[in-house]
Design a protein around this motif. Structure first.
Motif, PDB file in Angstrom:
ATOM      1  N   VAL A 259     -26.238 -16.254 -26.614  1.00  0.00           N
ATOM      2  CA  VAL A 259     -25.773 -15.327 -27.804  1.00  0.00           C
ATOM      3  C   VAL A 259     -24.707 -14.558 -26.844  1.00  0.00           C
ATOM      4  O   VAL A 259     -23.781 -15.183 -27.168  1.00  0.00           O
ATOM      5  CB  VAL A 259     -26.413 -15.360 -28.575  1.00  0.00           C
ATOM      6  CG1 VAL A 259     -25.639 -13.679 -29.507  1.00  0.00           C
ATOM      7  CG2 VAL A 259     -27.278 -16.008 -30.122  1.00  0.00           C
ATOM      8  N   LYS A 260     -25.139 -13.904 -25.479  1.00  0.00           N
ATOM      9  CA  LYS A 260     -24.512 -13.426 -25.364  1.00  0.00           C
ATOM     10  C   LYS A 260     -23.668 -13.602 -23.923  1.00  0.00           C
ATOM     11  O   LYS A 260     -22.318 -13.228 -24.978  1.00  0.00           O
ATOM     12  CB  LYS A 260     -25.231 -12.556 -24.719  1.00  0.00           C
ATOM     13  CG  LYS A 260     -25.117 -11.423 -22.989  1.00  0.00           C
ATOM     14  CD  LYS A 260     -25.568 -10.398 -23.016  1.00  0.00           C
ATOM     15  CE  LYS A 260     -24.985  -9.366 -21.674  1.00  0.00           C
ATOM     16  NZ  LYS A 260     -23.969 -10.097 -20.346  1.00  0.00           N
ATOM     17  N   LEU A 261     -23.819 -14.245 -23.430  1.00  0.00           N
ATOM     18  CA  LEU A 261     -22.525 -15.514 -22.605  1.00  0.00           C
ATOM     19  C   LEU A 261     -21.501 -15.771 -23.666  1.00  0.00           C
ATOM     20  O   LEU A 261     -20.607 -15.778 -23.447  1.00  0.00           O
ATOM     21  CB  LEU A 261     -23.884 -16.652 -22.147  1.00  0.00           C
ATOM     22  CG  LEU A 261     -22.999 -17.401 -21.238  1.00  0.00           C
ATOM     23  CD1 LEU A 261     -22.489 -16.593 -19.753  1.00  0.00           C
ATOM     24  CD2 LEU A 261     -23.587 -18.767 -21.047  1.00  0.00           C
ATOM     25  N   LYS A 265     -17.909 -14.808 -22.826  1.00  0.00           N
ATOM     26  CA  LYS A 265     -16.481 -15.165 -22.786  1.00  0.00           C
ATOM     27  C   LYS A 265     -15.701 -15.657 -23.488  1.00  0.00           C
ATOM     28  O   LYS A 265     -14.307 -16.048 -23.262  1.00  0.00           O
ATOM     29  CB  LYS A 265     -17.042 -16.901 -22.390  1.00  0.00           C
ATOM     30  CG  LYS A 265     -16.254 -18.154 -21.985  1.00  0.00           C
ATOM     31  CD  LYS A 265     -17.780 -19.108 -22.361  1.00  0.00           C
ATOM     32  CE  LYS A 265     -16.746 -21.011 -22.458  1.00  0.00           C
ATOM     33  NZ  LYS A 265     -17.279 -22.195 -22.223  1.00  0.00           N
ATOM     34  N   THR A 266     -16.143 -15.579 -24.934  1.00  0.00           N
ATOM     35  CA  THR A 266     -15.188 -15.940 -25.452  1.00  0.00           C
ATOM     36  C   THR A 266     -14.406 -14.303 -25.977  1.00  0.00           C
ATOM     37  O   THR A 266     -13.244 -14.620 -26.483  1.00  0.00           O
ATOM     38  CB  THR A 266     -15.778 -16.031 -27.392  1.00  0.00           C
ATOM     39  OG1 THR A 266     -16.797 -16.864 -27.440  1.00  0.00           O
ATOM     40  CG2 THR A 266     -14.896 -15.972 -28.124  1.00  0.00           C
ATOM     41  N   ALA A 267     -14.862 -12.702 -25.892  1.00  0.00           N
ATOM     42  CA  ALA A 267     -14.080 -12.335 -25.573  1.00  0.00           C
ATOM     43  C   ALA A 267     -13.240 -12.319 -24.504  1.00  0.00           C
ATOM     44  O   ALA A 267     -12.044 -11.987 -24.503  1.00  0.00           O
ATOM     45  CB  ALA A 267     -14.993 -10.949 -25.749  1.00  0.00           C
ATOM     46  N   ALA A 268     -13.999 -12.779 -23.246  1.00  0.00           N
ATOM     47  CA  ALA A 268     -12.901 -12.873 -21.951  1.00  0.00           C
ATOM     48  C   ALA A 268     -11.096 -13.581 -22.639  1.00  0.00           C
ATOM     49  O   ALA A 268     -10.261 -13.563 -21.629  1.00  0.00           O
ATOM     50  CB  ALA A 268     -13.313 -12.900 -20.965  1.00  0.00           C
ATOM     51  N   LEU A 269     -12.144 -14.736 -22.491  1.00  0.00           N
ATOM     52  CA  LEU A 269     -11.128 -15.520 -23.249  1.00  0.00           C
ATOM     53  C   LEU A 269     -10.186 -15.228 -23.791  1.00  0.00           C
ATOM     54  O   LEU A 269      -8.831 -15.376 -24.489  1.00  0.00           O
ATOM     55  CB  LEU A 269     -11.459 -16.854 -23.464  1.00  0.00           C
ATOM     56  CG  LEU A 269     -11.797 -17.547 -22.305  1.00  0.00           C
ATOM     57  CD1 LEU A 269     -12.745 -19.277 -22.831  1.00  0.00           C
ATOM     58  CD2 LEU A 269     -11.662 -18.144 -20.788  1.00  0.00           C
ATOM     59  N   GLU A 270     -10.941 -14.618 -25.617  1.00  0.00           N
ATOM     60  CA  GLU A 270      -9.602 -14.179 -26.543  1.00  0.00           C
ATOM     61  C   GLU A 270      -8.712 -12.753 -25.769  1.00  0.00           C
ATOM     62  O   GLU A 270      -7.511 -13.400 -25.875  1.00  0.00           O
ATOM     63  CB  GLU A 270     -10.506 -13.241 -27.359  1.00  0.00           C
ATOM     64  CG  GLU A 270     -11.051 -14.449 -28.668  1.00  0.00           C
ATOM     65  CD  GLU A 270     -10.680 -13.525 -29.698  1.00  0.00           C
ATOM     66  OE1 GLU A 270     -12.421 -13.393 -29.558  1.00  0.00           O
ATOM     67  OE2 GLU A 270     -10.312 -14.027 -30.115  1.00  0.00           O
ATOM     68  N   ALA A 271      -9.261 -12.823 -24.620  1.00  0.00           N
ATOM     69  CA  ALA A 271      -7.888 -11.792 -24.402  1.00  0.00           C
ATOM     70  C   ALA A 271      -6.794 -12.008 -23.173  1.00  0.00           C
ATOM     71  O   ALA A 271      -5.973 -11.652 -23.088  1.00  0.00           O
ATOM     72  CB  ALA A 271      -8.933 -10.843 -23.554  1.00  0.00           C
ATOM     73  N   MET A 272      -7.223 -13.477 -23.066  1.00  0.00           N
ATOM     74  CA  MET A 272      -6.115 -14.541 -22.124  1.00  0.00           C
ATOM     75  C   MET A 272      -5.077 -14.954 -24.146  1.00  0.00           C
ATOM     76  O   MET A 272      -4.549 -15.828 -22.998  1.00  0.00           O
ATOM     77  CB  MET A 272      -7.062 -15.519 -21.580  1.00  0.00           C
ATOM     78  CG  MET A 272      -7.277 -14.666 -20.011  1.00  0.00           C
ATOM     79  SD  MET A 272      -7.591 -16.187 -19.714  1.00  0.00           S
ATOM     80  CE  MET A 272      -8.983 -16.037 -17.912  1.00  0.00           C
ATOM     81  N   GLY A 273      -5.710 -14.661 -24.961  1.00  0.00           N
ATOM     82  CA  GLY A 273      -5.302 -15.834 -25.581  1.00  0.00           C
ATOM     83  C   GLY A 273      -5.618 -17.374 -26.115  1.00  0.00           C
ATOM     84  O   GLY A 273      -4.459 -18.013 -26.385  1.00  0.00           O
ATOM     85  N   LEU A 304     -15.570 -12.774 -14.720  1.00  0.00           N
ATOM     86  CA  LEU A 304     -14.399 -12.962 -15.371  1.00  0.00           C
ATOM     87  C   LEU A 304     -15.830 -12.870 -17.110  1.00  0.00           C
ATOM     88  O   LEU A 304     -15.353 -12.418 -18.537  1.00  0.00           O
ATOM     89  CB  LEU A 304     -14.187 -14.962 -16.266  1.00  0.00           C
ATOM     90  CG  LEU A 304     -13.670 -15.062 -17.491  1.00  0.00           C
ATOM     91  CD1 LEU A 304     -11.841 -14.684 -17.754  1.00  0.00           C
ATOM     92  CD2 LEU A 304     -13.037 -16.076 -17.928  1.00  0.00           C
ATOM     93  N   LEU A 305     -16.926 -13.463 -16.677  1.00  0.00           N
ATOM     94  CA  LEU A 305     -17.737 -12.902 -18.159  1.00  0.00           C
ATOM     95  C   LEU A 305     -17.917 -11.753 -17.745  1.00  0.00           C
ATOM     96  O   LEU A 305     -18.088 -10.651 -18.924  1.00  0.00           O
ATOM     97  CB  LEU A 305     -18.943 -13.368 -17.276  1.00  0.00           C
ATOM     98  CG  LEU A 305     -19.265 -15.601 -17.515  1.00  0.00           C
ATOM     99  CD1 LEU A 305     -20.390 -15.570 -17.239  1.00  0.00           C
ATOM    100  CD2 LEU A 305     -18.499 -15.518 -19.504  1.00  0.00           C
ATOM    101  N   LYS A 306     -18.276 -11.040 -16.779  1.00  0.00           N
ATOM    102  CA  LYS A 306     -18.045  -9.362 -16.431  1.00  0.00           C
ATOM    103  C   LYS A 306     -17.103  -8.570 -17.375  1.00  0.00           C
ATOM    104  O   LYS A 306     -17.021  -7.749 -18.146  1.00  0.00           O
ATOM    105  CB  LYS A 306     -18.115  -8.268 -15.066  1.00  0.00           C
ATOM    106  CG  LYS A 306     -19.441  -9.058 -14.425  1.00  0.00           C
ATOM    107  CD  LYS A 306     -20.199  -7.628 -13.590  1.00  0.00           C
ATOM    108  CE  LYS A 306     -21.391  -7.186 -13.723  1.00  0.00           C
ATOM    109  NZ  LYS A 306     -22.119  -7.489 -14.584  1.00  0.00           N
TER     110      LYS A 306
END
Ligand code: SF4
Length: 354
Positions: A259-261, A265-273, A304-306
């Motif tokens: 769940v954390k992973l 991952k989603t938070a970082a990729l959403e920040a990229m649009g 990216l995960l960080k």
């Protein structure tokens, strides 16, 4: 306020436009060979329909009984005739009728249908269309009306003088109530604020089924992975935080880490649009190479995960300062999976949260 429209007028400068376009075209080619994404494109969020059904995850009449209507995935699939997508997206996961009318995703179908005791698919589609046209969130509005129907059943609405009687299974009442809220008519403001506010207003806070003031529309009693996603999401119930591809076969002890992973991952990729629906379908290096071509910044997967983890922590801090009751990640008791506290404790430990 129902929407904010923003339009940019300046050019977007890329570090290496030629390589960026090459990477985008390669990812489109990858997509055509990616079975996971092709299945998602084909089934949209109904990808999880059968898993949810098997786990009694689609509740009826505001969580008083499980879904028992014999509606199959192939029947639902027969209802859509066109694949539509957001601009330039090769996945094109949106479903529409021949005339271009959008069809509800699985959470909207659940909220406006079974949760309100309604199983007539064309009535659910009409309700969804009304939400789209009047700018209402179909999921929160559907769950709010289901909660209102439950309050009516418990005799709590007698003093409210509602002109429309909310009753489970009454599709005409559902459509009238949606129009009432959508037009912002006098007396609709409490309903327009969602099920949390409604249950507080009528002094029945325990009836509310959600987290952080946002309604849940699936029963996660037998779906601990999904339950943990919802309980710990910084914005309450949303499957935009990653669980489109439900994790079957995950061992219990692996759930908190997964769940954390997915959230990081989603938070970082959403920040990229990047659309959160596809974040579990593509490998991370596809996005990293696009990011490098766009910005000139070289990142490893771990970097990216960080970044994603830092975003999740910052969101939580923001919510805390904005007065959101973060609680300790609990779910409403009625839909809490067995041994859920253990999963929460492990997840909080991984996050370093108290
Ligand atoms: S951008 Fe996302 S929501 Fe839009 S069509 Fe593509 S996968 Fe679907």
């Amino acid at each position: 306020m129902k929407a904010i429209a923003v339009r940019g007028t300046k050019d977007v400068f890329l570090h290496d436009g030629k390589v960026f376009v090459e990477r985008v075209l390669e990812s489109a080619k990858d997509f055509s060979q990616n079975d996971k994404l092709k299945t998602f494109s084909n089934l949209s969020t109904y990808l999880s329909f059968e898993t949810l059904l098997k786990a009694n995850g689609i509740p009826c009449c505001y969580f008083t009984k499980p879904y028992q209507v014999n509606l199959s995935l192939s029947e639902i699939k027969n209802l859509w005739e066109r694949e539509r997508g957001c601009f330039s997206c090769p996945v094109a996961c949106l479903k529409a009728t021949q005339k271009g009318k959008f069809l509800p995703e699985i959470d909207a179908l659940t909220a406006l249908g079974p949760l309100c005791g309604i199983h007539d698919v064309s009535a659910i589609f009409d309700a969804y269309d009304l939400c789209v046209k009047t700018g209402l969130d179909p999921v929160e509005t559907g769950t709010t009306l289901a909660c209102l129907m439950k309050l009516g059943e418990e005799g709590v609405l007698e003093k409210e003088n509602l002109e429309i009687e909310p009753k489970f299974g009454d599709k005409e009442a559902l459509l009238k109530l949606l129009a009432f809220i959508g037009k912002g008519e006098k007396g609709s403001s409490t309903l327009g604020k969602g099920a949390y506010q409604l249950s507080q207003h009528l002094q029945k806070p325990d009836l509310f089924m959600g987290v952080k003031g946002r309604s849940i529309c699936f029963d996660v009693t037998n779906l601990p992975y999904l339950g943990l996603q919802y309980a710990t999401s910084n914005t309450g119930f949303t499957y935009l935080s990653g669980p489109t591809f439900l994790d079957k076969g995950l061992k219990r002890e692996e759930i908190p880490g997964k769940v954390k992973l997915v959230q990081d991952k989603t938070a970082a990729l959403e920040a990229m649009g990047i659309c959160p629906y596809v974040t579990d379908g593509f490998a991370l290096d596809v996005f990293l190479s696009m990011f490098q071509a766009a910005t000139g910044i070289e990142l490893e997967e771990a970097d990216l995960l960080k970044i994603g983890e830092a975003i999740c922590n910052l969101e939580r801090e923001f919510a805390q300062k904005a007065g959101v009751d973060l609680g300790t990640g609990t779910l409403p008791e009625k839909i809490s999976p067995s041994g859920f506290k253990e999963l929460i404790d492990k997840y909080y430990q991984l996050r370093g949260w108290k």
